[in-house]
Design an enzyme around this catalytic site. Sequence first.
Site, PDB file in Angstrom:
ATOM      1  N   GLU A  35      36.286  26.928  29.131  1.00  0.00           N
ATOM      2  CA  GLU A  35      34.588  26.055  28.878  1.00  0.00           C
ATOM      3  C   GLU A  35      34.355  25.705  27.549  1.00  0.00           C
ATOM      4  O   GLU A  35      35.396  26.655  26.684  1.00  0.00           O
ATOM      5  CB  GLU A  35      33.683  27.143  29.806  1.00  0.00           C
ATOM      6  N   CYS A  53      30.841  24.235  20.586  1.00  0.00           N
ATOM      7  CA  CYS A  53      31.420  25.420  20.402  1.00  0.00           C
ATOM      8  C   CYS A  53      32.381  25.742  21.266  1.00  0.00           C
ATOM      9  O   CYS A  53      32.570  26.006  22.510  1.00  0.00           O
ATOM     10  CB  CYS A  53      30.120  26.179  21.592  1.00  0.00           C
ATOM     11  N   CYS A  71      37.281  38.170  28.485  1.00  0.00           N
ATOM     12  CA  CYS A  71      37.273  39.035  27.735  1.00  0.00           C
ATOM     13  C   CYS A  71      38.119  40.425  27.322  1.00  0.00           C
ATOM     14  O   CYS A  71      37.331  40.870  29.255  1.00  0.00           O
ATOM     15  CB  CYS A  71      36.285  38.375  26.828  1.00  0.00           C
ATOM     16  N   CYS A 116      30.774  43.887  26.715  1.00  0.00           N
ATOM     17  CA  CYS A 116      29.431  43.870  26.082  1.00  0.00           C
ATOM     18  C   CYS A 116      28.358  43.491  27.489  1.00  0.00           C
ATOM     19  O   CYS A 116      28.606  43.120  28.166  1.00  0.00           O
ATOM     20  CB  CYS A 116      29.087  42.851  25.610  1.00  0.00           C
ATOM     21  N   CYS A 173      26.805  40.614  28.391  1.00  0.00           N
ATOM     22  CA  CYS A 173      27.753  38.982  28.557  1.00  0.00           C
ATOM     23  C   CYS A 173      28.096  38.598  29.399  1.00  0.00           C
ATOM     24  O   CYS A 173      28.632  39.453  30.196  1.00  0.00           O
ATOM     25  CB  CYS A 173      28.639  38.850  27.765  1.00  0.00           C
ATOM     26  N   CYS A 184      24.402  30.253  25.995  1.00  0.00           N
ATOM     27  CA  CYS A 184      25.042  31.462  24.870  1.00  0.00           C
ATOM     28  C   CYS A 184      25.452  33.101  25.794  1.00  0.00           C
ATOM     29  O   CYS A 184      24.516  33.149  26.464  1.00  0.00           O
ATOM     30  CB  CYS A 184      23.865  31.996  23.718  1.00  0.00           C
TER      31      CYS A 184
HETATM   32  N1  SAH Z   1      33.229  36.941  21.130  1.00  0.00           N
HETATM   33  C1  SAH Z   1      32.477  36.750  20.182  1.00  0.00           C
HETATM   34  C2  SAH Z   1      32.783  35.082  20.095  1.00  0.00           C
HETATM   35  C3  SAH Z   1      31.225  34.722  21.578  1.00  0.00           C
HETATM   36  S1  SAH Z   1      29.702  34.255  20.595  1.00  0.00           S
HETATM   37  C4  SAH Z   1      31.038  37.562  19.880  1.00  0.00           C
HETATM   38  O1  SAH Z   1      31.345  38.378  20.546  1.00  0.00           O
HETATM   39  O2  SAH Z   1      30.710  36.796  18.694  1.00  0.00           O
HETATM   40  C5  SAH Z   1      28.992  34.422  22.406  1.00  0.00           C
HETATM   41  C6  SAH Z   1      27.400  35.045  21.272  1.00  0.00           C
HETATM   42  O3  SAH Z   1      26.479  35.064  22.826  1.00  0.00           O
HETATM   43  C7  SAH Z   1      27.356  36.427  20.772  1.00  0.00           C
HETATM   44  O4  SAH Z   1      26.351  36.822  19.939  1.00  0.00           O
HETATM   45  C8  SAH Z   1      27.058  37.339  22.048  1.00  0.00           C
HETATM   46  O5  SAH Z   1      27.138  38.460  22.103  1.00  0.00           O
HETATM   47  C9  SAH Z   1      26.043  36.496  23.055  1.00  0.00           C
HETATM   48  N2  SAH Z   1      25.183  36.096  24.331  1.00  0.00           N
HETATM   49  C10 SAH Z   1      26.365  36.908  25.163  1.00  0.00           C
HETATM   50  N3  SAH Z   1      26.150  37.019  26.009  1.00  0.00           N
HETATM   51  C11 SAH Z   1      24.996  37.199  25.785  1.00  0.00           C
HETATM   52  C12 SAH Z   1      23.819  36.382  26.514  1.00  0.00           C
HETATM   53  N4  SAH Z   1      23.230  36.654  27.919  1.00  0.00           N
HETATM   54  N5  SAH Z   1      21.980  36.109  26.502  1.00  0.00           N
HETATM   55  C13 SAH Z   1      21.971  35.922  24.674  1.00  0.00           C
HETATM   56  N6  SAH Z   1      23.246  35.167  23.898  1.00  0.00           N
HETATM   57  C14 SAH Z   1      24.554  35.818  24.168  1.00  0.00           C
HETATM   58 FE1  SF4 Z   2      33.310  38.925  24.883  1.00  0.00          FE
HETATM   59 FE2  SF4 Z   2      31.160  38.522  25.512  1.00  0.00          FE
HETATM   60 FE3  SF4 Z   2      31.443  40.977  24.174  1.00  0.00          FE
HETATM   61 FE4  SF4 Z   2      31.562  38.063  22.592  1.00  0.00          FE
HETATM   62  S1  SF4 Z   2      29.666  38.935  23.688  1.00  0.00           S
HETATM   63  S2  SF4 Z   2      33.115  40.362  23.043  1.00  0.00           S
HETATM   64  S3  SF4 Z   2      32.790  36.864  24.564  1.00  0.00           S
HETATM   65  S4  SF4 Z   2      32.292  40.503  25.835  1.00  0.00           S
END
Ligand code: SAH
Ligand code: SF4
Length: 386
Positions: free
Chosen positions: A110, A124, A131, A135, A138, A360
């Site tokens: 995506e 983006c 991944c 987290c 996410c 995000c």
């Molecule tokens: N893996 C990298 C790049 C992904 S960035 C990283 O984690 O930085 C995507 C951003 O969105 C990250 O800051 C992540 O923590 C945030 N994110 C993930 N899940 C989210 C959610 N459900 N709502 C808002 N932000 C979220």
């Molecule tokens: Fe992976 Fe989502 Fe954590 Fe970024 S925020 S490292 S995409 S699991």
Amino acid sequence: MIIDPWLLKLAEPIRLVGLGRKEIAQHLTDLGEELRIEPKKVRMRTKQIFHWIYNYGVTDWDQMTNIAKPMREKLAQYFSLERPEIVERLVSEDGTRKYLIRMSPGVEVETVFIPDVSKTGALCVSSQVGCTLTCKFCHTGTQRLVRNLTPAEIVLQVIIARDDLGEWPTTQENRKLTNIVFMGMGEPLYNTQAVGDSLDTICDPEGLGIGRRRITVSTSGVVPEIGPMGERTSAMLAISLHAANDELREQIMPINRKYPLKDLMQACRDYPGLSNSKRITFEYVMLKGINDQPWHAKQLIKLLKGIPAKVNLIPFNPWPGTDYECSDWETIEAFADQVNRAGYASPIRTPRGRDIFAACGQLKSESEKKRASDIRKDVRASEELS
Ligand code: SAH
Ligand code: SF4
């Protein structure tokens, strides 16, 4: 490696779009005799082709008018300018565009274009399919890693957005796609080499022409890769922080067990080129009752002391099956005020494209990790259909 031209004649054309200068030159060298390109002309031909692909966005060899027709015909025989298939294209009511792109059978990513209020807009991009990190807040984290994307597959995401926005040639004024953020699917610093190589093509002034200062690489905190990535790419750094103490961060981001905050903050202090004009963005997702209290803000301020930083507060974007909720608006504003009073810019990120599930942390494709034999089966099936 010497490739038998006869074998290549039988094979699918090689997709040249997405490749860097070096790879294009290598292909022209490998097929030099067949294409009748003398070794000393490879550099010049590469420059021409590179310019047509990345400045003009051509999709047909016949558009390359400074290359003679017989050579164009030969090139078309071995190489393609085709884009990967866009499986789905959704446009949000706020103008955000989301593309689901099939890079190869079973490998779907995506990419999201976010138009800004001003003249700029950010794309983006994804660096992996799925991944390995998990987290808790996410959605991508619930999808197992299928594989790393190649440099070409990262570049192709930019090409597809440019096509869709009608922003060729690169020199066109008032382009909307001005910035790139590695904030799509995956952890870019687990694919640092490909991210670095893709940026050489994306930032090439004779190509897609996006300045390195307009590139932001976001990481969950892969500490040993942060410095080398900065050296290699000169990109802006964003850290997905989300908690300012180890105990809480470990709970919501398991990577913190491997790389605790002390090490992460040291890597930030050492980031190449760090200055007031090249600040680090700390992303902080607002999770109701988890990390949104005044004492959390206080810890955050203490942690950032001495680092040129900006804090991006991200209202949590919900996804099916999550237990988290977004903090109340007043709580987010109070948190922002507290951080701001301590001298850090702390904008609250407006959620974009929520209606098309493009915000995000909402990205997740249906691609599952398959065994190689299943992928081969898919390839055969799609060949039979075509
Ligand atoms: N893996 C990298 C790049 C992904 S960035 C990283 O984690 O930085 C995507 C951003 O969105 C990250 O800051 C992540 O923590 C945030 N994110 C993930 N899940 C989210 C959610 N459900 N709502 C808002 N932000 C979220
Ligand atoms: Fe992976 Fe989502 Fe954590 Fe970024 S925020 S490292 S995409 S699991």
